[in-house]
Design an enzyme around this catalytic site. Structure first.
Site, PDB file in Angstrom:
ATOM      1  N   ARG A 136       0.792  -1.227   0.000  1.00  0.00           N
ATOM      2  CA  ARG A 136       0.000   0.000   0.000  1.00  0.00           C
ATOM      3  C   ARG A 136       0.820   1.271   0.000  1.00  0.00           C
ATOM      4  O   ARG A 136       0.583   2.186  -0.775  1.00  0.00           O
ATOM      5  CB  ARG A 136      -0.906   0.100   1.238  1.00  0.00           C
ATOM      6  CG  ARG A 136      -2.250  -0.527   1.112  1.00  0.00           C
ATOM      7  CD  ARG A 136      -2.662  -1.026   2.465  1.00  0.00           C
ATOM      8  NE  ARG A 136      -1.703  -2.021   2.858  1.00  0.00           N
ATOM      9  CZ  ARG A 136      -1.780  -3.301   2.479  1.00  0.00           C
ATOM     10  NH1 ARG A 136      -2.797  -3.707   1.788  1.00  0.00           N
ATOM     11  NH2 ARG A 136      -0.852  -4.169   2.814  1.00  0.00           N
ATOM     12  N   THR A 137       1.784   1.336   0.924  1.00  0.00           N
ATOM     13  CA  THR A 137       2.444   2.627   1.095  1.00  0.00           C
ATOM     14  C   THR A 137       3.212   2.999  -0.177  1.00  0.00           C
ATOM     15  O   THR A 137       3.070   4.103  -0.702  1.00  0.00           O
ATOM     16  CB  THR A 137       3.366   2.594   2.332  1.00  0.00           C
ATOM     17  OG1 THR A 137       2.581   2.181   3.441  1.00  0.00           O
ATOM     18  CG2 THR A 137       3.942   3.956   2.616  1.00  0.00           C
ATOM     19  N   LYS A 191      25.461  -3.693  -1.012  1.00  0.00           N
ATOM     20  CA  LYS A 191      26.932  -3.673  -1.135  1.00  0.00           C
ATOM     21  C   LYS A 191      27.561  -2.988   0.065  1.00  0.00           C
ATOM     22  O   LYS A 191      28.771  -2.816   0.138  1.00  0.00           O
ATOM     23  CB  LYS A 191      27.342  -2.911  -2.395  1.00  0.00           C
ATOM     24  CG  LYS A 191      26.813  -3.474  -3.681  1.00  0.00           C
ATOM     25  CD  LYS A 191      27.276  -2.583  -4.833  1.00  0.00           C
ATOM     26  CE  LYS A 191      26.647  -2.994  -6.145  1.00  0.00           C
ATOM     27  NZ  LYS A 191      26.921  -1.988  -7.195  1.00  0.00           N
ATOM     28  N   ARG A 249      11.260   3.964   3.352  1.00  0.00           N
ATOM     29  CA  ARG A 249      10.908   3.034   4.437  1.00  0.00           C
ATOM     30  C   ARG A 249      12.166   2.236   4.780  1.00  0.00           C
ATOM     31  O   ARG A 249      12.875   1.794   3.877  1.00  0.00           O
ATOM     32  CB  ARG A 249       9.798   2.090   3.977  1.00  0.00           C
ATOM     33  CG  ARG A 249       9.599   0.927   4.929  1.00  0.00           C
ATOM     34  CD  ARG A 249       8.379   0.121   4.577  1.00  0.00           C
ATOM     35  NE  ARG A 249       7.155   0.844   4.900  1.00  0.00           N
ATOM     36  CZ  ARG A 249       5.937   0.292   4.844  1.00  0.00           C
ATOM     37  NH1 ARG A 249       5.795  -0.961   4.477  1.00  0.00           N
ATOM     38  NH2 ARG A 249       4.870   0.997   5.147  1.00  0.00           N
ATOM     39  N   HIS A 288       5.011   5.896  11.634  1.00  0.00           N
ATOM     40  CA  HIS A 288       4.516   5.742  10.266  1.00  0.00           C
ATOM     41  C   HIS A 288       3.539   6.895  10.000  1.00  0.00           C
ATOM     42  O   HIS A 288       2.336   6.694   9.898  1.00  0.00           O
ATOM     43  CB  HIS A 288       3.818   4.378  10.133  1.00  0.00           C
ATOM     44  CG  HIS A 288       3.542   3.944   8.736  1.00  0.00           C
ATOM     45  ND1 HIS A 288       3.593   4.790   7.641  1.00  0.00           N
ATOM     46  CD2 HIS A 288       3.204   2.716   8.232  1.00  0.00           C
ATOM     47  CE1 HIS A 288       3.288   4.115   6.551  1.00  0.00           C
ATOM     48  NE2 HIS A 288       3.055   2.854   6.881  1.00  0.00           N
TER      49      HIS A 288
HETATM   50  C1  NCD Z   1       1.723  -0.987   8.180  1.00  0.00           C
HETATM   51  C2  NCD Z   1       3.214  -0.826   8.362  1.00  0.00           C
HETATM   52  O1  NCD Z   1       3.968  -0.968   7.390  1.00  0.00           O
HETATM   53  O2  NCD Z   1       3.597  -0.494   9.466  1.00  0.00           O
HETATM   54  N1  NCD Z   1       1.380  -1.201   6.847  1.00  0.00           N
HETATM   55  C3  NCD Z   1       1.059  -0.121   6.087  1.00  0.00           C
HETATM   56  O3  NCD Z   1       1.898   0.666   5.744  1.00  0.00           O
HETATM   57  N2  NCD Z   1      -0.237   0.092   5.812  1.00  0.00           N
HETATM   58  C4  NCD Z   1       1.125  -2.003   9.081  1.00  0.00           C
HETATM   59  C5  NCD Z   1       1.717  -3.374   9.092  1.00  0.00           C
HETATM   60  O4  NCD Z   1       2.652  -3.702   8.365  1.00  0.00           O
HETATM   61  O5  NCD Z   1       1.213  -4.170   9.884  1.00  0.00           O
END
Ligand code: NCD
Length: 304
Positions: A51-52, A80, A101, A129
């Site tokens: 999703r993100t 590397k 991320r 997040h």
């Molecule tokens: C979440 C995350 O990555 O923290 N996912 C997301 O970005 N919607 C929740 C999860 O991974 O459980």
């Protein structure tokens, strides 16, 4: 230049502006279709995501911009031995804005210290997040019409669940918010969040292991996945993974206007039979995330 590392980087007024912008995008998508023409977003994902990452990419395309990036550390020079700082200094030459991320808490903060372009934290380890929180806030706004006077149940892995930490930070600034923290003992909210956010700001909260008992008082139920990748041993994960499974019968005593949320991905914690319940909002959350990320990109790139 602004970054988004922590949801508290934005004032509540700025969050209101982002929500207003997202609502305008929903109403008038054509108005925004060329706003980021010739701009590039880099998505640097050192950790898995559906999703993100895809919602950031969709957001940038819907603004008329382009996207570059990688979806796993293995396919970047991190494999590397390149440092986060060096990767960011390099990518700053290619893109206008970065969404990253990383499994290490604080990595986006390190990135922001060397970056010449805005950095967005798209999740750092078990820490924060903030862009999921943007999606969550737009969902709460559209479902409830307010951020104050809500009893919010957070259920599941409150220890490692970074979305929960950011959401607590965000909602703690509104009046009349109460939290019900529902988790197994071992997965309780970390002390640094309880002390620095809840106790420090005198926010009412209770901790319980009992979802059913909490259910009738909740306006929002935010379910989370047990974060397998952050466990030190598999046995603990197996023992705790099915602590809470929301099924239709467990909603018998819930409010008629309960809003059921989940950042997704779901594993077992919400039965698919709940998806048909009009109170299930987790797929709406996904779409709201794209609109809020569009609004965020416009804000950080200072596009009018
Ligand atoms: C979440 C995350 O990555 O923290 N996912 C997301 O970005 N919607 C929740 C999860 O991974 O459980």
């Amino acid at each position: 230049m602004r970054h988004l590392l922590d949801i508290l980087d934005f004032s509540t007024e700025e969050l209101d502006e982002l929500i207003a912008k997202a609502c305008d995008i929903i109403e008038n998508p054509d108005k925004y279709a060329e706003k980021c023409r010739r701009k590039k977003l880099a998505t640097l994902f050192f950790e898995p995501s559906t999703r993100t990452r895809l919602s950031f990419e969709a957001a940038m395309y819907e603004l008329g911009g382009n996207v570059i990036g990688f979806s796993e550390g293995r396919s970047s020079s991190a494999s590397k031995g390149e440092s986060v700082s060096d990767t960011i200094k390099v990518v700053s030459n290619y893109a206008d804005i970065i969404a990253m991320r990383h499994p290490k808490e604080g990595a986006p903060m390190v990135a922001s210290m060397v970056s010449s372009i805005p950095i967005i934290n798209a999740g750092d380890g078990g820490h924060n997040h903030p862009t999921q929180t943007l999606a969550d806030l737009l969902t709460i706004y559209r479902e409830k019409g307010r951020f104050s006077d809500l009893t919010v149940g957070l259920c599941g892995d409150l220890k490692f669940g970074r979305t929960v930490h950011s959401l607590i930070n965000a909602l703690s600034r509104y009046s009349g918010i109460k939290f019900v923290l529902i988790s197994p003992e071992e997965l309780r909210l970390p002390d640094y969040v309880t002390n620095n956010v809840l106790i420090k700001n005198s926010i009412p909260y209770e901790e319980t292991t009992d979802l059913l008992e909490a259910m009738p008082k909740l306006d929002i139920l935010y379910m989370t996945r047990v974060q397998r990748e952050r466990f030190f041993n598999e046995q603990d994960y197996i023992r705790l993974k099915d602590s809470y499974i929301l099924t239709p019968d467990k909603l018998d005593n819930a409010k008629a206007d309960l809003c059921i949320m989940h950042p997704l991905p779901r594993v077992n914690e919400i039965s698919v039979a709940v998806d048909n319940d009009p109170r299930a909002c987790y797929f709406k959350q996904v779409l709201n995330g794209k609109y809020m990320r569009m609004a965020l990109i416009l804000k950080l790139l200072e596009v009018e």
